[in-house]
Design an enzyme around this catalytic site. Sequence first.
Site, PDB file in Angstrom:
ATOM      1  N   ARG A   1       0.817  -1.217   0.000  1.00 32.19           N
ATOM      2  CA  ARG A   1       0.000   0.000   0.000  1.00 32.19           C
ATOM      3  C   ARG A   1       0.848   1.264   0.000  1.00 32.19           C
ATOM      4  NH1 ARG A   1      -5.292  -2.012   3.614  1.00 32.19           N
ATOM      5  NH2 ARG A   1      -6.118  -3.182   1.829  1.00 32.19           N
TER       6      ARG A   1
ATOM      7  N   TYR B   1      -5.875  -1.132  -7.234  1.00 33.65           N
ATOM      8  CA  TYR B   1      -5.229  -2.340  -6.669  1.00 33.65           C
ATOM      9  C   TYR B   1      -4.681  -2.107  -5.269  1.00 33.65           C
ATOM     10  CZ  TYR B   1      -0.640  -1.102  -9.050  1.00 33.65           C
ATOM     11  OH  TYR B   1       0.504  -0.536  -9.514  1.00 33.65           O
ATOM     12  N   GLU B   2      -4.395  -3.190  -4.592  1.00 32.31           N
ATOM     13  CA  GLU B   2      -3.996  -3.169  -3.177  1.00 32.31           C
ATOM     14  C   GLU B   2      -5.079  -2.513  -2.308  1.00 32.31           C
ATOM     15  OE1 GLU B   2      -1.717  -5.069  -3.035  1.00 32.31           O
ATOM     16  OE2 GLU B   2      -0.559  -4.806  -4.864  1.00 32.31           O
ATOM     17  N   GLY B   3      -6.320  -2.693  -2.710  1.00 31.12           N
ATOM     18  CA  GLY B   3      -7.436  -2.106  -1.962  1.00 31.12           C
ATOM     19  C   GLY B   3      -7.823  -0.765  -2.543  1.00 31.12           C
TER      20      GLY B   3
ATOM     21  N   GLN C   1      -9.534   1.659   1.483  1.00 30.18           N
ATOM     22  CA  GLN C   1      -8.568   2.401   2.302  1.00 30.18           C
ATOM     23  C   GLN C   1      -9.294   3.340   3.255  1.00 30.18           C
ATOM     24  OE1 GLN C   1      -5.414   1.545   2.040  1.00 30.18           O
ATOM     25  NE2 GLN C   1      -5.880   0.259   0.264  1.00 30.18           N
TER      26      GLN C   1
END
Lengths: 603, 603
Positions: B296, B440-442, B447
Amino acid sequence: MPDYQAPLRDMRFVMEELLDYPAHYARLPGGEDATPDVVSAILEEGARFAREVLMPLNQSGDQEGCRLEGGEVKAPKGFKEAYRQYVEGGWPSLAADPDQGGQGLPHSLSQILSEMLASSNLAWGMYPGLSHGASAALHHHGTEDQKATYLTKLVEGTWTGTMCLTEPHCGTDLGLLKTRAVPTDGDAYEISGTKIFISAGEHDLAENIVHLVLAKLPDAPEGSKGISLFVVPKYLPDAEGHPGERNGVTCGSLEHKMGIHGNATCVMNFDGARGFLVGAPHKGLACMFTMMNAARIGTGIQGLGLAETSFQNALAYARDRLQMRSLSGPKAADKPADPIIVHPDVRRMLLTQKAFAEGGRMLVYYAAQMIDVVEHGQDVAERDRAEALLGLLTPIVKAFLTEVGFEATNEGVQVFGGHGFIREWGMEQLVRDARITRLYEGTTGIQALDLLGRKVLMNQGETLKMFTKEIHKFCQAEEATPGMAEFVRPLAKLNAEWGELTTGVGMKAMTDREEVGAASVDYLMYAGYVTLAYLFARAVKQARSALEAGTEEAPFYRAKIDTARFYFDRLLPRTRAHAQMIQAGAESLMAISADDFGLGFEI
Amino acid sequence: MPDYQAPLRDMRFVMEELLDYPAHYARLPGGEDATPDVVSAILEEGARFAREVLMPLNQSGDQEGCRLEGGEVKAPKGFKEAYRQYVEGGWPSLAADPDQGGQGLPHSLSQILSEMLASSNLAWGMYPGLSHGASAALHHHGTEDQKATYLTKLVEGTWTGTMCLTEPHCGTDLGLLKTRAVPTDGDAYEISGTKIFISAGEHDLAENIVHLVLAKLPDAPEGSKGISLFVVPKYLPDAEGHPGERNGVTCGSLEHKMGIHGNATCVMNFDGARGFLVGAPHKGLACMFTMMNAARIGTGIQGLGLAETSFQNALAYARDRLQMRSLSGPKAADKPADPIIVHPDVRRMLLTQKAFAEGGRMLVYYAAQMIDVVEHGQDVAERDRAEALLGLLTPIVKAFLTEVGFEATNEGVQVFGGHGFIREWGMEQLVRDARITRLYEGTTGIQALDLLGRKVLMNQGETLKMFTKEIHKFCQAEEATPGMAEFVRPLAKLNAEWGELTTGVGMKAMTDREEVGAASVDYLMYAGYVTLAYLFARAVKQARSALEAGTEEAPFYRAKIDTARFYFDRLLPRTRAHAQMIQAGAESLMAISADDFGLGFEI
């Protein structure tokens, strides 16, 4: 593959209920033919064409793109056949003058249809779309002979048009253009130069292409006062008016672009091409604005159209995709997870799309009504008023709707999560296609200068006052109506603030002209949000009336009020930021010298 | 073709002057090797590598993309050779533990280098980038044997890593995952299932690929509490630790994406692949968060990196492109028009990019300092504090910097006008590449829930108070410093408001959990703007000190203050909108039923 259904119910709401198009049409010359039944049949047939013919070609057109082979451009598979059907259906002639073979229906109908084209296939829609600007220029400034030769073909749709303005070294600043026009035999000129970014400049959909070209005569004054407009056909018409000799205008190359792959963006080389003057010598810029204003409204419609398609598909996905449980407890306990539409932030994204699509639709149809009046209105005062208001609204339609349209398509991607980034789903194409709308036909920055500098300040805010007075009257009339206060109060406050902000910038601009540019884009966005708030408030009034009168469509009207409430709650507060930035002034923009901008990396 | 110069001067400003990295490094175990000279040499060499090796491959990599041939993926031309140079240069081992062959330099240095990779070639940078997460998971949760077998190779860079989380039906909601792990001989498991969106899942850059895979054991509890983590190599290491037998994990297909074409986004099929448990059974989610947090921060850096590249190229264009005259009179009277950097709205766009790049840099380096402390700090209290603050800042770094990074790349396109839409100029690629970082990555929404729900409200705002107290102290200390009031006053006000807004949402959330989701994204954006304001105010303090002390670089420091002033004047007012939207509550989001959303078009 993404789907698209023309939002006929919402379109009817805006046309019939919000803006009373039936009465408006009844008063227009030629409008009497646009009875509710006729309009309804046209919209339904347009919806079918968009969904069944154009939408299936949207993704394949993006993937295939256009090809230049031996000077000829091939549009993607299916585009030519779709265009044939479009011409056969009589669509190009819908709102055209009966004198040139048109059906004489109101212009607004044509705008509403172009929303469907933009929603279902922007790249395809630009082939017939560019003809509108060329037609408008010829209609208003062409000779009778030019109308008979070119305009009738554009109306028929067998030929298409282009607008050849931009050159490699000049886009916004047309005063710099280098294309030359030298008088030759009779009324003809030899046109030489290079034009870039010519949408639909060369393709295989129509039998001929009519280029409207800006160029300079040998005796032209310097700068933008020395520009003339010419009509330059791809094939010179023969004695019967059929495409004859090939003219000296060719496509040199196709641009590789971020989006609208299905439309050919051409470099056009004019090598002594034969052209004919449209309008007076050196007065081409005025003729160009006739094309541009049509194109600007058309571009705003593209922003709206793409927002709608992105919304429809994001909605379908959000109802279908199961992921996580609602924070307030399971909503689909029989399934492994809840559909993501239960999550407030997903709803925020969907409602943002919905509000911009429905708000944009109200704005476009409101402006389209003014186009009808400007083109066909019988009452001079009414026409003058419509012309002024339309001038004010045009940069807002163009820039605000493309800015928020781009945002809406991005929200569509975001609703899909990682899948939104994958081509197959079609959501990212809408973003790529939408990206151009903020740029072409004058960037957002240019529209903002047009709005604040030319349309508002240049006439001491008179036109703006005309509009804010209309809003003011609405607020006064409705402030005591039950249920309206929550909308009317903030609207009235913003409407008053709009005037104050304008005065503030105007005062500052008297001592520093840079203040106009500094405030302009925030000013335009502010104007857009307030204008949509006004239209949403009017929509609430209509919806409330319908609910009070009793209706079988109560959910539709309640959803309209809910959407308006969301708009006031969650989008209109952006005016707080824009208002503050409008007032921030030019100083912090102008302080750094051009040299010092790069000191972090230029060492 | 776009260019990129690592902003070494600005990087040094943030490291040395703003955050006192030299003193910070001196206190870290292993940090004593990171002397200013060593750091400087590393950054300069990194800058050279980014500019000379990676940047020239960025556009060609985008155009060529990856190819899947017979189960093997070929990265674009030049990528493999660049990776060989990267490994030879010792870059992968920079911040790794000396026990596994690393150089033991501070982690922050590695983050700063990854900014250069993201700026110069995001798609390429993801091949080594994904190894960081895999390494972190093995470093923290792997057995000694796993470290010796896999981690040393990742540190060396001869093998790369992946994170295999997502499946077709689940991204965010990993509790739904279906991949199974069945115990077989010894400590091995058979892994079966399909993973999608696996970045760098298969490629020809490294001799082996180490997949970190989430899967469920046969006795796994339902949902996210039943997930375990496994290491699954592409080639099973032989007795000497070299790639041996081919494991049952293959790339089924490559995704066609909007951007990052040079990186292989793979569908990975695990067909009874041999894997080994990392960490305790059913505790895979905790291990995953070790990977995720690194990823992140890394994604936030991508937002920053792309903003910087877009800024640099837009600046060059704006200085070069001649178009229109300044409204306050010609600035380059000897030329046919003024360079567009004279126009206030062009400056607004450039300064927006500059402020987000420089502000993002401060935020990333500030967080990176905390990573150093978390990983190597000696003082427990200091480490706990850094860990908590880093936890708070991670979703802000990830989501805020990717949101504004995307905006910045779009401003870059806008500065170029129509040319920004053309591939050749490279500006639209930055937008397409940046688009994935919001997903991506949340996603930003995820977040935001992490920030507001987990990091802020779950511990009654204690961590937030730690941070706002730091800002408060700064404001108190500087409010009387000459020249600081214009920054400190609005900052102090916002800082106080941040607490109030948090309390407000917290109270509402006690009766309606949906209030958290409703406020979350606006809350995150608000937090991001205030955090950058704090860092800009600190930057002004440093710049003023330098100017007062006398410096040959006065223009650099003045430009820093000007940039901060622009940020406070023209970007920070966005908090006014976000604050109002945070307070708007969930009601207008939740009112419409899922069925009624589509009544405008579903007829």
